[in-house]
Enzyme design. Structure first.
Site: not given
Ligand code: NAD
Length: 314
Positions: A140, A144
């Site tokens: 991951y 990034k």
């Molecule tokens: P999440 O896993 O809750 O949601 C990801 C979504 O992407 C899901 O709804 C899934 O169905 C969808 N998805 C998966 N494969 C897909 C595809 N091929 N095409 C379209 N959609 C697809 O993730 P999140 O926590 O909402 O994170 C969103 C972003 O924020 C990510 O880039 C993550 O790396 C970043 N981020 C999140 C956090 C956190 O604490 N949540 C922290 C740092 C960074």
């Protein structure tokens, strides 16, 4: 304010659920197209099924909707990425490259989240600087770091207005987290609100940077609305609110729910957490585009418990 037509990828996830609602309120529901590979629970959205691996489908959606901005959230997270490393690399890299290519062709602006996972064990644990060694220990984190550099490249070589934030662990009560190393900080509230004990997968003293979701959403919109010439960092901005460890969080919950009990049983996610910094220096975001978190740790704990216990009473 510029008239926007916005596509959100991965809109059903933990961040997407809340960002979609906030963008609908800010710009008007008709201007926001939520997309995901799964159908949403909500039925009132302008929603389209979209797999971000399908560049042609993304290109058609941008053309059909006249999109001006893409919030690209679809990704594998840190813990699930360690279980499916090849798929995590494929989705996180190819998905981003598809979005950047379509943005290059169409002139769309892009928001793409990075993470504190870009840092490895060789950075200062406290006040981790904006510019430092990025030598992550997870797939991951590697995706990034590479993604940040692709964003920087597309901005400087092709002029794409792509902006990014290195989110810390995000804490929210609306949607469940999707497989990250900081998920315990959401799960613990659900257990506490239901009157259940909790077993934490990180060690009691593991301090990590975290943020309450309303601040993450507000900061994201603030970054995207900032004048382009104020955005000096085109890889990704350090972004912080507060840091705590499981022990401190459990103690804060016990101040509201004295009977709450918990224990720690670290699993494979401890190794990931140990490679991340405990505190982030976000002075660049503060000085370049005015970032300032509004919620303190205690506000977050109070609001999380109030929201989850109110939901259980319904
Ligand atoms: P999440 O896993 O809750 O949601 C990801 C979504 O992407 C899901 O709804 C899934 O169905 C969808 N998805 C998966 N494969 C897909 C595809 N091929 N095409 C379209 N959609 C697809 O993730 P999140 O926590 O909402 O994170 C969103 C972003 O924020 C990510 O880039 C993550 O790396 C970043 N981020 C999140 C956090 C956190 O604490 N949540 C922290 C740092 C960074």
């Amino acid at each position: 304010m510029q008239k926007q037509q916005i596509i959100i990828t991965g809109a059903n996830g933990q961040l997407g659920t809340e960002l979609t609602s906030a963008l609908r309120l800010r710009y008007g529901a008709e201007r926001i197209i939520a997309t995901d590979i799964r159908q949403p629970v909500r039925t009132d959205l302008h929603f389209r099924l979209l797999d971000v691996m399908d560049r042609e489908a993304l290109r058609s959606l941008v053309a059909d909707t006249g999109a001006t901005t893409i919030y690209h959230l679809a990704a594998f997270l840190s813990a699930s990425g360690e279980q499916y490393p090849q798929q995590a690399w494929d989705l996180n890299m190819q998905g981003l490259l598809n979005v950047l290519e379509v943005a290059r062709e169409t002139g769309c602006r892009v928001f793409w989240p990075s993470s504190i996972a870009v840092f490895g064990a060789h950075v200062p644990r406290t006040a981790c600087p904006q510019n430092t060694v990025t030598q992550p220990s997870t797939v991951y984190g590697i995706s990034k770091v590479a993604g940040e550099n692709w964003c920087n490249y597309y901005h400087h070589i092709y002029g794409v207005d792509v902006r990014s934030i290195r989110y810390p662990g995000l804490i929210s009560h609306t949607a469940l987290p999707g497989g990250g190393t900081t998920d315990y900080a959401v799960d613990i509230f659900h257990h506490a609100a239901r009157g259940e004990d909790y077993t934490c997968f990180l060690d009691a003293g593991t301090t990590l940077p975290m943020m309450y979701m309303p601040d993450a959403v507000a900061g994201t919109i603030q970054l995207m609305e900032a004048p382009a010439d104020t955005i000096k960092v085109r890889t990704s901005y350090n972004f912080a609110a507060f840091s705590f460890n499981p022990e401190q969080l459990a103690t804060a919950i016990q101040q509201h729910l004295p009977e709450f009990s918990w224990q720690s049983r670290p699993d494979f996610r401890q190794r990931i957490a140990d490679s991340w910094p405990a505190e982030i220096d976000d002075r660049c975001a503060r000085s370049d585009w005015g970032w300032k978190p509004r919620h303190q740790f205690e506000d977050m704990v109070r609001e999380m418990l109030a929201a989850l216990t109110a939901r259980l009473r319904k």
